[in-house]
Design an enzyme around this catalytic site. Structure first.
Site, mmCIF file in Angstrom:
data_model
loop_
_atom_site.group_PDB
_atom_site.id
_atom_site.type_symbol
_atom_site.label_atom_id
_atom_site.label_comp_id
_atom_site.label_asym_id
_atom_site.label_seq_id
_atom_site.Cartn_x
_atom_site.Cartn_y
_atom_site.Cartn_z
ATOM 1 N NE ARG A 192 -1.396 -2.281 3.169
ATOM 2 C CZ ARG A 192 -1.936 -3.464 3.261
ATOM 3 N NH1 ARG A 192 -3.223 -3.705 3.356
ATOM 4 N NH2 ARG A 192 -2.160 -4.095 3.016
ATOM 5 C CB THR A 193 3.689 2.577 2.072
ATOM 6 O OG1 THR A 193 2.942 2.118 3.082
ATOM 7 C CG2 THR A 193 4.546 3.954 1.703
ATOM 8 C CE LYS A 202 25.358 -5.902 -12.885
ATOM 9 N NZ LYS A 202 25.618 -4.580 -14.135
ATOM 10 N NE ARG A 221 8.587 0.176 3.513
ATOM 11 C CZ ARG A 221 7.252 0.317 4.345
ATOM 12 N NH1 ARG A 221 6.850 -1.630 3.105
ATOM 13 N NH2 ARG A 221 6.446 1.186 4.236
ATOM 14 C CG HIS A 268 5.217 4.120 7.787
ATOM 15 N ND1 HIS A 268 5.740 5.324 6.836
ATOM 16 C CD2 HIS A 268 4.158 2.986 7.284
ATOM 17 C CE1 HIS A 268 4.587 4.815 5.900
ATOM 18 N NE2 HIS A 268 4.167 3.087 6.339
#
Lengths: 315, 173
Positions: free
Chosen positions: A54-55, A82, A104, A132
């Protein structure tokens, strides 16, 4: 304010400004064509090192409804595999010309670190157990709309569950306190943070004791790995002591509202079908997510907060 | 101190005349909607809507309000702070929309409103009513209904309310 990294950094006035701006965005989303040209030519990149439905989707939808261009960085198919460092990744993306990073990451403080490496605005979409802020904005806005109040003086917010590992709880404690609510935390002692005594909250280990004086019941998700880590003996005991079942729903005042940030663990913290609750705000929390994130992006890239970013021009 | 260029009575008479002109041009009030520009045009839209519904009691002409801040062309040049929230609770498709603002100046707000109204549907026609046209247009925009044409200096400040219209010269004493 160039960045949105925590609720405390945003402050009371910024919080109220973004909640008011969200009301405009709700109206935009109700239009037959829910899109405005406000951020035409701006680029927003989402940099998600942790899973999210959802975020991430609501940030991307928000950027598109404001006509910004979006770039999505998916860690699994990137040069991080890598061995490219976070700093090199951020600098590479910055060189392509972006105006905002939505980030995030599992580590606390990553958004602050990234803002040292880029000239773009940084929006924290969750850093470890820490913050948050857009979820707290969503929750404050949802309560404001549902109860029809601008401030939460005299209201009690009860947050139940894994407080220790919850960035949602930390951001919500700050935001709801700023708006005047009293915050009560309910959790087993193993899921409370060690410094909770310094927080502006009341703590209880018994959910049944606080239900009757709760106005907003906020259930947190219990991550199943907490059991493996020994924080709770087993999920059934947790459900018995801290889960929301029909008996506990009956103990709530009739006007009390129930919230959950998702994703929900049915049968653990949520033992009733939330769609049968009279005052569940869980759907509104999701639907307000887009409008809140539109307000955040607009404020940082075009609104009052953008003043510091804008080039000097004659009027 | 500013100069009063329209009294409250002048404003009231201009609103009555504009309302009659709107109805005359449309040959009635069928599919007519009034949309005021937030915030300065909101009171004028209310006044014109009320006057039209008095002239044609069966008409039931709806009044809405549009905030154009997110459609402005100077976003990114200066911080944009939205005013009051848009409220358009009627269908715009196929209707004749009369945009209403208090003072017409550069025309940039009207351009933003023309763009904004399209998010609500496709009107059959869009017209523009203003209480004051003060000149200094920067875009090819022309009002359909004008309360008063007022030649101004570009630095003048013009305030239009129900109580009257006041012009303040910022440069000369």
């Amino acid at each position: 304010m160039k960045h949105l990294r925590s609720i405390d950094e945003l402050g009371h006035d910024g919080l109220v400004r973004l909640l008011n701006l969200t009301q405009h965005m709700v109206e935009v989303n109700r239009r037959p064509i829910p899109k405005v040209p406000a951020l035409r030519g701006r680029t927003v990149v989402s940099l998600f090192f942790e899973d999210s439905t959802r975020t991430r989707l609501s940030f991307e939808t928000a950027a598109k409804r404001l006509s910004a261009d979006t770039m999505t960085f998916s860690v699994s198919t990137s040069s991080v595999n890598k061995g490219e460092s976070l700093r090199d990744t951020v600098e590479t993306i910055t060189d392509m010309g972006v105006d905002a990073f939505v980030i995030r990451h599992k580590s606390t403080g990553t958004p602050w670190q990234i803002s040292e490496w880029t000239t773009a605005s940084v929006v924290n979409a969750g850093d470890g157990w820490h913050q948050h802020p857009t979820q707290a904005l969503v929750d404050c806005f949802t309560v404001r709309e549902a109860l029809g109040v601008e401030r939460f003086d005299g209201l009690t917010l009860t947050i139940v569950g894994d407080i220790k590992h919850s960035r949602v709880a930390r951001s919500n404690i700050s935001a709801f306190s700023m708006l005047g609510a009293k915050v009560v935390l309910v959790a087993p002692p193993t899921l409370l943070p060690p410094d909770v005594a310094h927080w502006p909250v009341e703590v209880s280990n018994r959910l049944d004791d606080v239900l009757a004086r709760t106005d907003i019941l906020y259930m947190l998700r219990l991550q199943s790995e907490r059991m493996a880590q020994g924080h709770v003996p087993n999920l059934r005991e947790y459900a018995e002591l801290f889960g929301l079942d029909a008996k506990r729903v009956a103990k709530l005042p009739t006007r009390a509202v129930v919230m959950h940030p998702g994703p929900m663990n049915r049968g653990v913290e949520m033992l009733v079908d939330p769609s049968t609750l009279p005052n569940s705000l869980i759907h509104q929390q999701v639907s307000n997510g887009v409008a809140v994130r539109m307000a955040v992006l607009f404020d940082l890239l075009a609104g009052e907060s953008s003043a510091a970013n804008l080039q000097q021009v004659t009027p | 101190m500013g100069n009063i260029v329209m009294s409250a009575d002048d404003v009231r008479r201009a609103i009555t005349r504009i309302s009659h002109e709107i109805l005359e041009r449309q040959q009635g009030a069928d599919k007519l909607v009034i949309v005021g520009l937030q915030r300065g045009g909101a009171w004028l839209a209310d006044a014109i809507g009320t006057a039209i519904n008095q002239i044609e009691p069966q008409a039931g002409v709806p009044v809405g309000y549009i905030d154009v801040s997110m459609h402005r062309d100077d976003i990114g040049l200066r911080p944009v702070v939205p005013g009051a929230i848009s409220r358009i609770s009627f269908a715009v498709d196929g209707s004749t929309v009369v945009l209403v603002d208090d003072v017409l100046f550069t025309g940039r707000t009207v351009r933003a409103a023309l763009e904004g109204i399209n998010a609500y549907g496709r009107p059959r026609a869009v017209q523009l009513a203003v209480l004051i046209d003060r000149g200094h247009r920067e875009l090819p925009i022309r009002p359909d209904y004008v309360g008063k044409n007022l030649p101004t200096h570009i630095d003048d400040d013009v305030r239009a309310t129900e109580a009257g219209v006041v012009i303040t010269n910022q440069v000369a004493p």
